[in-house]
Write a protein that holds these residues in place. Structure first.
Motif, PDB file in Angstrom:
ATOM      1  N   TYR A   2      -2.555   5.979  -4.357  1.00  0.00           N
ATOM      2  CA  TYR A   2      -3.543   5.488  -3.437  1.00  0.00           C
ATOM      3  C   TYR A   2      -4.459   6.536  -3.413  1.00  0.00           C
ATOM      4  CZ  TYR A   2      -1.393   8.664   0.156  1.00  0.00           C
ATOM      5  OH  TYR A   2      -0.949   9.696   0.705  1.00  0.00           O
ATOM      6  N   THR A   3      -5.665   6.201  -2.832  1.00  0.00           N
ATOM      7  CA  THR A   3      -6.554   7.238  -2.772  1.00  0.00           C
ATOM      8  C   THR A   3      -6.788   7.532  -1.277  1.00  0.00           C
ATOM      9  OG1 THR A   3      -7.756   6.106  -4.561  1.00  0.00           O
ATOM     10  CG2 THR A   3      -9.320   7.762  -3.240  1.00  0.00           C
ATOM     11  N   THR A   4      -6.902   8.928  -0.966  1.00  0.00           N
ATOM     12  CA  THR A   4      -6.834   9.483   0.447  1.00  0.00           C
ATOM     13  C   THR A   4      -8.465   9.284   0.883  1.00  0.00           C
ATOM     14  OG1 THR A   4      -7.419  11.623  -0.274  1.00  0.00           O
ATOM     15  CG2 THR A   4      -5.132  11.072   0.316  1.00  0.00           C
ATOM     16  N   ASP A   5      -8.640   9.031   2.259  1.00  0.00           N
ATOM     17  CA  ASP A   5     -10.006   8.840   2.925  1.00  0.00           C
ATOM     18  C   ASP A   5     -10.735   7.940   2.338  1.00  0.00           C
ATOM     19  OD1 ASP A   5      -9.126  11.020   4.523  1.00  0.00           O
ATOM     20  OD2 ASP A   5     -10.047  12.495   3.426  1.00  0.00           O
ATOM     21  N   TYR A   6     -10.222   6.789   1.428  1.00  0.00           N
ATOM     22  CA  TYR A   6     -11.158   5.871   0.664  1.00  0.00           C
ATOM     23  C   TYR A   6     -12.089   5.229   1.466  1.00  0.00           C
ATOM     24  CZ  TYR A   6     -12.200   2.205  -2.539  1.00  0.00           C
ATOM     25  OH  TYR A   6     -13.092   1.505  -3.397  1.00  0.00           O
ATOM     26  N   ASP A   7     -11.628   4.697   2.645  1.00  0.00           N
ATOM     27  CA  ASP A   7     -12.509   3.952   3.653  1.00  0.00           C
ATOM     28  C   ASP A   7     -12.715   4.911   4.847  1.00  0.00           C
ATOM     29  OD1 ASP A   7     -13.380   1.702   2.455  1.00  0.00           O
ATOM     30  OD2 ASP A   7     -11.586   0.538   3.316  1.00  0.00           O
ATOM     31  N   GLY A   8     -12.819   6.272   4.669  1.00  0.00           N
ATOM     32  CA  GLY A   8     -13.417   7.139   5.754  1.00  0.00           C
ATOM     33  C   GLY A   8     -12.077   7.895   6.128  1.00  0.00           C
ATOM     34  N   PRO A   9     -12.356   9.076   6.838  1.00  0.00           N
ATOM     35  CA  PRO A   9     -11.486   9.898   7.264  1.00  0.00           C
ATOM     36  C   PRO A   9      -9.965   9.452   7.649  1.00  0.00           C
ATOM     37  CG  PRO A   9     -13.620  10.576   7.763  1.00  0.00           C
ATOM     38  CD  PRO A   9     -13.942   9.313   7.636  1.00  0.00           C
ATOM     39  N   GLY A  10      -8.923   9.636   7.317  1.00  0.00           N
ATOM     40  CA  GLY A  10      -7.696   9.285   7.650  1.00  0.00           C
ATOM     41  C   GLY A  10      -7.449   7.609   7.453  1.00  0.00           C
ATOM     42  N   ARG A  11      -8.235   7.070   6.495  1.00  0.00           N
ATOM     43  CA  ARG A  11      -8.305   5.896   5.840  1.00  0.00           C
ATOM     44  C   ARG A  11      -7.965   5.582   4.547  1.00  0.00           C
ATOM     45  NH1 ARG A  11     -12.421   2.150   9.565  1.00  0.00           N
ATOM     46  NH2 ARG A  11     -11.117   0.444   8.665  1.00  0.00           N
ATOM     47  N   PRO A  12      -6.678   5.809   3.800  1.00  0.00           N
ATOM     48  CA  PRO A  12      -6.371   5.914   2.615  1.00  0.00           C
ATOM     49  C   PRO A  12      -6.149   4.234   2.082  1.00  0.00           C
ATOM     50  CG  PRO A  12      -4.368   6.280   3.923  1.00  0.00           C
ATOM     51  CD  PRO A  12      -5.573   6.317   4.808  1.00  0.00           C
ATOM     52  N   CYS A  13      -6.484   4.024   0.772  1.00  0.00           N
ATOM     53  CA  CYS A  13      -6.087   2.798   0.365  1.00  0.00           C
ATOM     54  C   CYS A  13      -5.562   2.714  -1.042  1.00  0.00           C
ATOM     55  CB  CYS A  13      -7.489   2.001   0.245  1.00  0.00           C
ATOM     56  SG  CYS A  13      -8.261   1.503   1.746  1.00  0.00           S
ATOM     57  N   VAL A  14      -4.730   1.663  -1.100  1.00  0.00           N
ATOM     58  CA  VAL A  14      -4.339   1.481  -2.600  1.00  0.00           C
ATOM     59  C   VAL A  14      -5.405   0.675  -3.113  1.00  0.00           C
ATOM     60  CG1 VAL A  14      -2.236   0.242  -3.670  1.00  0.00           C
ATOM     61  CG2 VAL A  14      -1.850   1.605  -1.811  1.00  0.00           C
ATOM     62  N   ARG A  15      -5.640   0.664  -4.333  1.00  0.00           N
ATOM     63  CA  ARG A  15      -6.560  -0.145  -5.039  1.00  0.00           C
ATOM     64  C   ARG A  15      -5.814  -0.967  -6.007  1.00  0.00           C
ATOM     65  NH1 ARG A  15     -10.630   2.214  -7.835  1.00  0.00           N
ATOM     66  NH2 ARG A  15      -9.308   3.861  -8.421  1.00  0.00           N
ATOM     67  N   PHE A  16      -6.148  -2.350  -6.000  1.00  0.00           N
ATOM     68  CA  PHE A  16      -5.626  -3.223  -7.084  1.00  0.00           C
ATOM     69  C   PHE A  16      -6.813  -3.960  -7.899  1.00  0.00           C
ATOM     70  CE2 PHE A  16      -3.139  -3.800  -2.878  1.00  0.00           C
ATOM     71  CZ  PHE A  16      -1.744  -3.278  -3.747  1.00  0.00           C
ATOM     72  N   GLU A  17      -6.435  -4.382  -8.971  1.00  0.00           N
ATOM     73  CA  GLU A  17      -7.095  -4.949  -9.877  1.00  0.00           C
ATOM     74  C   GLU A  17      -6.195  -6.366 -10.484  1.00  0.00           C
ATOM     75  OE1 GLU A  17     -10.475  -3.401 -12.357  1.00  0.00           O
ATOM     76  OE2 GLU A  17      -9.069  -4.073 -13.740  1.00  0.00           O
ATOM     77  N   TYR A  18      -7.014  -7.265 -10.810  1.00  0.00           N
ATOM     78  CA  TYR A  18      -6.179  -8.394 -11.319  1.00  0.00           C
ATOM     79  C   TYR A  18      -7.061  -8.834 -12.700  1.00  0.00           C
ATOM     80  CZ  TYR A  18      -4.131 -13.187 -12.054  1.00  0.00           C
ATOM     81  OH  TYR A  18      -3.554 -14.135 -12.439  1.00  0.00           O
ATOM     82  N   ASP A  19      -6.479  -8.924 -13.742  1.00  0.00           N
ATOM     83  CA  ASP A  19      -7.405  -9.508 -15.044  1.00  0.00           C
ATOM     84  C   ASP A  19      -7.359 -11.034 -14.966  1.00  0.00           C
ATOM     85  OD1 ASP A  19      -8.586  -9.705 -17.291  1.00  0.00           O
ATOM     86  OD2 ASP A  19      -7.408  -7.940 -18.222  1.00  0.00           O
ATOM     87  N   LEU A  20      -8.566 -11.588 -14.942  1.00  0.00           N
ATOM     88  CA  LEU A  20      -8.782 -12.972 -14.984  1.00  0.00           C
ATOM     89  C   LEU A  20      -8.693 -13.611 -16.231  1.00  0.00           C
ATOM     90  CD1 LEU A  20     -11.623 -13.641 -12.535  1.00  0.00           C
ATOM     91  CD2 LEU A  20      -9.217 -14.222 -12.082  1.00  0.00           C
ATOM     92  N   LYS A  21      -8.653 -12.742 -17.317  1.00  0.00           N
ATOM     93  CA  LYS A  21      -8.919 -13.295 -18.920  1.00  0.00           C
ATOM     94  C   LYS A  21      -7.701 -14.108 -19.260  1.00  0.00           C
ATOM     95  CE  LYS A  21      -7.986  -9.585 -21.925  1.00  0.00           C
ATOM     96  NZ  LYS A  21      -7.507  -8.465 -20.866  1.00  0.00           N
ATOM     97  N   ASN A  22      -6.479 -13.634 -18.703  1.00  0.00           N
ATOM     98  CA  ASN A  22      -5.017 -14.417 -19.310  1.00  0.00           C
ATOM     99  C   ASN A  22      -4.757 -15.554 -18.189  1.00  0.00           C
ATOM    100  OD1 ASN A  22      -5.029 -12.572 -21.287  1.00  0.00           O
ATOM    101  ND2 ASN A  22      -3.952 -11.116 -19.843  1.00  0.00           N
ATOM    102  N   ARG A  23      -5.701 -15.860 -17.436  1.00  0.00           N
ATOM    103  CA  ARG A  23      -5.293 -16.885 -16.315  1.00  0.00           C
ATOM    104  C   ARG A  23      -6.005 -18.331 -16.790  1.00  0.00           C
ATOM    105  NH1 ARG A  23      -4.083 -18.160 -11.148  1.00  0.00           N
ATOM    106  NH2 ARG A  23      -5.273 -19.806 -10.248  1.00  0.00           N
ATOM    107  N   LYS A  24      -5.129 -19.474 -16.745  1.00  0.00           N
ATOM    108  CA  LYS A  24      -5.857 -20.637 -17.056  1.00  0.00           C
ATOM    109  C   LYS A  24      -6.328 -21.228 -15.888  1.00  0.00           C
ATOM    110  CE  LYS A  24      -2.516 -22.065 -20.674  1.00  0.00           C
ATOM    111  NZ  LYS A  24      -1.288 -21.698 -20.218  1.00  0.00           N
ATOM    112  N   GLN A  25      -7.389 -22.036 -15.775  1.00  0.00           N
ATOM    113  CA  GLN A  25      -8.019 -22.500 -14.607  1.00  0.00           C
ATOM    114  C   GLN A  25      -7.022 -23.441 -14.045  1.00  0.00           C
ATOM    115  OE1 GLN A  25     -10.859 -21.207 -13.981  1.00  0.00           O
ATOM    116  NE2 GLN A  25     -11.847 -22.749 -12.540  1.00  0.00           N
ATOM    117  N   GLY A  26      -6.814 -23.240 -12.636  1.00  0.00           N
ATOM    118  CA  GLY A  26      -5.845 -24.033 -11.867  1.00  0.00           C
ATOM    119  C   GLY A  26      -4.633 -23.526 -11.900  1.00  0.00           C
ATOM    120  N   ASP A  27      -4.103 -22.556 -12.606  1.00  0.00           N
ATOM    121  CA  ASP A  27      -2.807 -22.076 -12.511  1.00  0.00           C
ATOM    122  C   ASP A  27      -2.211 -21.404 -11.334  1.00  0.00           C
ATOM    123  OD1 ASP A  27      -2.152 -22.454 -15.233  1.00  0.00           O
ATOM    124  OD2 ASP A  27      -1.866 -20.251 -15.952  1.00  0.00           O
TER     125      ASP A  27
END
Ligand SMILES: CC(C)(COP(=O)(O)OP(=O)(O)OC[C@H]1O[C@@H](n2cnc3c(N)ncnc32)[C@H](O)[C@@H]1OP(=O)(O)O)[C@@H](O)C(=O)NCCC(=O)NCCS
Length: 169
Positions: A144-169
């Motif tokens: 996670y990243t400390t102070d990501y959204d301001g002091p004392g507000r850490p965040c885990v950052r996520f990413e999803y890759d759309l390229k392997n996804r079929k429409q409607g899956d």
């Protein structure tokens, strides 16, 4: 999705805000979340925000948008499911609607953040295919990243890759 669950999925509307804002702190287990969800998400991001209804009642919602900076990126700001309806596929269904909307608008990836204390959200996002992006700290094996959204507000950052996804899956 549970076979027994009849879900009506539709775009969110500004009129949904009044009902949803009353639910948010309860759905987030008593955390004070309402300040992070102004009405604008339902007014100005309608095409990429969704409501799931079961038996005519709001059972979940997702507030998301396409990045104005990088049109390759869809971003989900909030997703919440009624605590009595969890574990039945509603969260994944809401994300599916967003993935389709983002992909049809040319996005390559979807990103989201969550608090490192929100273990349910971390498990959920990983389970549906998000990867955790690098940070500058680690909790229980999750970067996670400390102070990501301001002091004392850490965040885990996520990413999803759309390229392997079929429409409607
Ligand atoms: C996170 C949340 C949206 C998940 O919604 P949900 O409808 O229960 O999720 P689903 O039933 O679609 O689950 C999808 C997958 O995630 C997994 N998952 C969901 N909650 C989980 C948990 N607490 N621990 C481990 N896995 C979990 C499910 O097992 C499922 O995987 P499977 O398909 O392999 O069985 C819901 O718990 C919630 O509203 N939490 C409070 C609000 C919040 O924290 N939102 C996220 C940050 S904005």
């Amino acid at each position: 999705m549970s076979a027994d669950l009849a879900v009506d999925l539709r775009h969110a509307d500004t009129a949904d805000y009044d009902a949803i804002i009353e639910l948010v702190d309860v759905w987030w287990g008593g955390r004070q979340m309402t300040d992070m969800l102004p009405r604008l998400f339902f007014t100005h991001f309608r095409p990429t925000s969704f409501i799931a209804e079961v038996d005519g009642a709001i059972a979940g919602f997702l507030a998301g948008f396409i990045s104005q900076t990088d049109p390759d990126v869809g971003y989900v700001h909030f997703i919440g499911v009624d605590p009595t309806m969890r574990g039945r596929g509603l969260g994944e269904t809401l994300y599916g609607a967003f993935f389709d909307a983002a992909r049809s608008r040319g996005c390559r990836v979807v990103r989201a953040v969550t608090s490192p204390v929100n273990r349910t959200s971390i498990a959920f996002h990983q389970q549906i295919g998000f990867r955790v992006l690098p940070g500058n700290a680690e909790s229980e094996g999750v970067a996670y990243t400390t102070d990501y959204d301001g002091p004392g507000r850490p965040c885990v950052r996520f990413e999803y890759d759309l390229k392997n996804r079929k429409q409607g899956d």
